[in-house]
Design an enzyme around this catalytic site. Structure first.
Site, mmCIF file in Angstrom:
data_model
loop_
_atom_site.group_PDB
_atom_site.id
_atom_site.type_symbol
_atom_site.label_atom_id
_atom_site.label_comp_id
_atom_site.label_asym_id
_atom_site.label_seq_id
_atom_site.Cartn_x
_atom_site.Cartn_y
_atom_site.Cartn_z
ATOM 1 N N ASP A 11 0.823 -0.970 -0.143
ATOM 2 C CA ASP A 11 0.100 0.024 -0.010
ATOM 3 C C ASP A 11 0.903 1.225 -0.079
ATOM 4 O O ASP A 11 1.531 1.434 0.898
ATOM 5 C CB ASP A 11 -0.947 0.036 1.304
ATOM 6 C CG ASP A 11 -1.878 -1.239 1.325
ATOM 7 O OD1 ASP A 11 -2.422 -1.247 0.240
ATOM 8 O OD2 ASP A 11 -2.092 -1.900 2.279
ATOM 9 N N ASP A 130 -13.837 -2.870 -1.369
ATOM 10 C CA ASP A 130 -13.558 -2.831 0.079
ATOM 11 C C ASP A 130 -14.854 -3.025 0.740
ATOM 12 O O ASP A 130 -15.814 -2.097 0.360
ATOM 13 C CB ASP A 130 -13.009 -1.229 0.264
ATOM 14 C CG ASP A 130 -11.706 -1.139 -0.424
ATOM 15 O OD1 ASP A 130 -10.946 -2.370 -0.444
ATOM 16 O OD2 ASP A 130 -11.263 -0.075 -0.609
#
Length: 260
Positions: A11, A130
């Site tokens: 990330d 998500d």
């Protein structure tokens, strides 16, 4: 039987790998290029590179960081973050990616999945979702899709969206549990099972790995095809070989040879 994949996730924000809990990004985890080289050497089956602030900031992905990272790996590289058009997908594929991951823009513009699959093939299109658990007053349980790195609720059902994404041509789904992310308390097995019973494409479990047993649970109980993790790898809790040896000991097919 297809081998089960172990996938570290980078990330990236402002050129650095960052990690936190439940989609926060408050801890520096290192240089993406250095980490990519390490995971390639350790025998990761694939590497995921997310530019986690690109969508929120309304910009494209950091191609320079991606290109430097891609030069360090000889395993499949999946890249996402701020990909808004088929041309954006082509840019990251040309920069060294093997797959493109789309999330927020796909919810806003579902035809992007169809367009990408038609131009590059479904094997290049990964739909990342998500999702956060919602429990209604009557006890009904569902998972809501969020956009822009978990900042924006959509009201969209994650399971239904996963089914639609696969029907539109996504060749793989990455299911990110916002409730479990960074907690090291285990993957959301209920969410994984709900989706796996409804789609025929591979599903990657993401969010919550903290013990070696969590990886086997995701593959057995969650019926996932691959396990993705970040902090446990970045901060040295486990290595890729440790996870693979644990999976092999539980009779799960894995690729044990290392990269070079």
């Amino acid at each position: 039987m297809l081998t089960k994949r172990v996938i570290p996730c980078l990330d990236v924000a402002r050129g650095r790998v960052v990690r936190g809990v439940k989609f926060s990004a408050d801890r520096d985890a290192g240089d993406p290029v250095v980490l990519a080289a390490r995971y390639n050497e350790e025998g990761a089956d694939e590497l995921v590179f997310y530019d986690i602030t690109a969508s929120h900031e309304g910009r494209g992905i950091m191609l320079d960081v991606l290109e430097r990272t891609a030069r360090e790996v000889f395993i499949p590289l999946c890249v996402g973050g701020g990909l808004a058009t088929v041309e954006d997908m082509w840019q990251v594929l040309r920069a060294g990616a093997d797959k493109t991951s789309i999330n927020s823009r796909a919810v806003q513009q579902p035809d992007l999945i169809n367009q990408g699959a038609e131009r590059f093939g479904s094997q290049c299109i990964v739909l990342s979702i998500d999702a956060q658990r919602v429990v209604e007053l009557d006890g009904r349980r569902w998972w809501q899709v969020y956009l822009n790195g978990g900042r924006v609720a959509t009201g969209k059902d994650a399971v239904a969206w996963a089914v639609e994404g696969a029907q539109r041509g996504a060749g793989e789904l990455v299911i990110n549990s916002m409730d479990a992310d960074g907690t090291r308390q285990g993957y959301d097995l209920d969410l994984l099972r709900e989706i796996n019973t409804r789609v025929e494409v591979p599903v990657v479990a993401s969010g919550g790995a903290g013990t070696l047993e969590h990886f086997t649970q995701a593959l057995f109980q969650g019926q996932a095809h691959a396990v993705l993790a970040a902090s446990v790898f970045h901060f040295g809790v486990f290595t890729i070989p440790q996870v693979k040896e644990h999976l092999a000991a539980h009779n799960l097919p894995v690729r044990l040879e290392r990269g070079g």
